[in-house]
Design a protein around this motif. Structure first.
Motif, short mmCIF file in Angstrom:
data_model
loop_
_atom_site.label_atom_id
_atom_site.label_comp_id
_atom_site.label_asym_id
_atom_site.label_seq_id
_atom_site.Cartn_x
_atom_site.Cartn_y
_atom_site.Cartn_z
N PHE A 178 1.10 -1.00 0.15
CA PHE A 178 0.30 -0.13 0.01
C PHE A 178 0.88 1.21 0.03
CE2 PHE A 178 -4.00 -2.57 2.55
CZ PHE A 178 -4.56 -2.01 0.52
N PHE A 179 1.84 1.48 0.93
CA PHE A 179 2.85 2.41 0.91
C PHE A 179 4.07 2.15 -0.30
CE2 PHE A 179 2.05 1.73 5.16
CZ PHE A 179 1.43 2.67 5.15
N GLY A 180 3.64 1.08 -0.90
CA GLY A 180 4.58 1.37 -2.24
C GLY A 180 6.20 1.07 -1.82
N VAL A 181 6.83 0.86 -0.63
CA VAL A 181 8.34 0.57 -0.61
C VAL A 181 8.54 -1.10 -0.41
CG1 VAL A 181 8.36 2.95 0.61
CG2 VAL A 181 7.85 1.07 1.94
N ARG A 182 8.32 -1.37 -1.39
CA ARG A 182 8.70 -2.89 -1.94
C ARG A 182 10.05 -2.96 -2.02
NH1 ARG A 182 6.98 -7.14 1.50
NH2 ARG A 182 6.75 -8.05 -0.49
N ARG A 183 10.62 -4.19 -1.58
CA ARG A 183 12.45 -4.09 -2.49
C ARG A 183 11.97 -5.79 -3.73
NH1 ARG A 183 16.24 -5.25 2.34
NH2 ARG A 183 14.78 -7.02 2.57
N ARG A 184 12.33 -5.34 -4.41
CA ARG A 184 12.51 -6.61 -5.85
C ARG A 184 12.26 -7.39 -5.05
NH1 ARG A 184 12.05 -6.37 -10.85
NH2 ARG A 184 12.26 -7.89 -12.38
N ALA A 185 13.54 -8.18 -3.34
CA ALA A 185 13.64 -9.41 -3.44
C ALA A 185 12.76 -9.88 -2.63
CB ALA A 185 14.61 -9.16 -3.08
N ASP A 186 11.93 -9.05 -2.05
CA ASP A 186 11.04 -9.08 -1.27
C ASP A 186 9.72 -9.68 -2.04
OD1 ASP A 186 12.32 -8.62 0.81
OD2 ASP A 186 11.69 -6.60 1.69
N LEU A 187 9.61 -8.67 -2.77
CA LEU A 187 8.48 -8.69 -4.19
C LEU A 187 8.39 -10.64 -4.44
CD1 LEU A 187 5.84 -7.87 -5.68
CD2 LEU A 187 7.40 -7.12 -7.12
N GLU A 188 9.90 -11.04 -5.04
CA GLU A 188 9.85 -12.36 -5.90
C GLU A 188 9.66 -13.11 -4.38
OE1 GLU A 188 13.78 -11.35 -7.22
OE2 GLU A 188 13.71 -10.48 -8.83
N ASP A 234 8.09 -13.18 -2.49
CA ASP A 234 6.41 -13.09 -1.75
C ASP A 234 5.84 -13.76 -3.12
OD1 ASP A 234 6.64 -11.96 1.00
OD2 ASP A 234 5.94 -10.15 -0.29
N ALA A 235 6.44 -13.57 -4.06
CA ALA A 235 5.54 -14.46 -5.59
C ALA A 235 5.91 -16.01 -5.42
CB ALA A 235 5.54 -14.00 -7.03
N ALA A 236 6.27 -16.48 -4.77
CA ALA A 236 7.31 -17.22 -4.96
C ALA A 236 6.05 -18.53 -4.05
CB ALA A 236 8.86 -18.47 -4.67
N GLN A 237 6.24 -17.67 -2.61
CA GLN A 237 5.55 -18.30 -1.72
C GLN A 237 4.14 -18.33 -1.19
OE1 GLN A 237 8.11 -17.31 2.10
NE2 GLN A 237 9.55 -18.26 1.11
N LEU A 238 3.33 -16.92 -1.39
CA LEU A 238 2.15 -16.56 -1.55
C LEU A 238 0.76 -16.74 -2.39
CD1 LEU A 238 2.57 -13.17 1.05
CD2 LEU A 238 2.20 -15.46 1.41
N ASN A 239 -0.23 -17.30 -2.25
CA ASN A 239 -1.08 -17.68 -3.17
C ASN A 239 -1.63 -16.21 -3.43
OD1 ASN A 239 -3.37 -18.30 -4.37
ND2 ASN A 239 -3.87 -19.69 -2.85
N PRO A 240 -1.90 -16.23 -4.79
CA PRO A 240 -1.96 -15.19 -5.51
C PRO A 240 -3.94 -14.40 -4.87
CG PRO A 240 -1.31 -16.20 -6.88
CD PRO A 240 -1.61 -17.06 -5.82
N LEU A 241 -4.08 -15.66 -4.78
CA LEU A 241 -5.82 -15.32 -4.37
C LEU A 241 -5.92 -15.18 -2.74
CD1 LEU A 241 -7.54 -18.23 -5.82
CD2 LEU A 241 -7.46 -16.79 -6.79
N HIS A 242 -5.23 -14.93 -2.44
CA HIS A 242 -4.87 -14.62 -0.78
C HIS A 242 -4.75 -13.19 -0.91
CE1 HIS A 242 -4.76 -19.31 0.88
NE2 HIS A 242 -5.95 -18.52 0.29
N LEU A 243 -3.12 -13.20 -1.89
CA LEU A 243 -3.25 -11.31 -1.72
C LEU A 243 -3.89 -11.01 -2.67
CD1 LEU A 243 0.53 -12.22 -3.14
CD2 LEU A 243 0.08 -11.21 -1.29
N ILE A 244 -5.21 -11.41 -3.15
CA ILE A 244 -5.91 -9.82 -3.64
C ILE A 244 -7.25 -10.25 -3.01
CG2 ILE A 244 -8.21 -10.42 -5.90
CD1 ILE A 244 -6.44 -11.46 -6.95
N ALA A 245 -7.19 -11.08 -1.77
CA ALA A 245 -8.60 -11.24 -1.20
C ALA A 245 -8.07 -9.69 0.18
CB ALA A 245 -8.82 -12.03 -0.75
N ALA A 246 -6.62 -10.34 0.61
CA ALA A 246 -6.34 -9.34 1.32
C ALA A 246 -6.16 -8.11 0.84
CB ALA A 246 -4.56 -10.22 2.35
N GLY A 247 -5.65 -8.23 -0.53
CA GLY A 247 -5.94 -5.98 -0.45
C GLY A 247 -6.87 -5.70 -0.73
#
Length: 67
Positions: free
Chosen positions: A22-32, A34-47
């Motif tokens: 939400f703040f737009g302060v994600r490191r690229r390594a953290d983003l990658e 999260d993309a590998a470990q978290l379920n995209p549907l859960h991310l959308i719902a949480a968003g």
């Protein structure tokens, strides 16, 4: 017990990922990571839930100031 620890750690990681996004302060390594470990549907719902809570908090603040 070990399954619950991983599950709550996953939930906390999900909430942190959405919060920092939400703040737009994600490191690229953290983003990658999260993309590998978290379920995209859960991310959308949480968003969506996070956005609704943010709007609700703004509405409460505005009502408190206007009164």
């Amino acid at each position: 017990m070990n399954g619950q620890t991983q599950k709550s750690g996953g939930f906390v990681k999900l909430v942190k990922a959405v919060f920092w996004s939400f703040f737009g302060v994600r490191r690229r390594a953290d983003l990658e990571n999260d993309a590998a470990q978290l379920n995209p549907l859960h991310l959308i719902a949480a968003g969506v839930i996070g956005a609704a809570l943010f709007i609700l908090v703004l509405l409460v603040i505005v009502r408190a100031v206007v009164r």
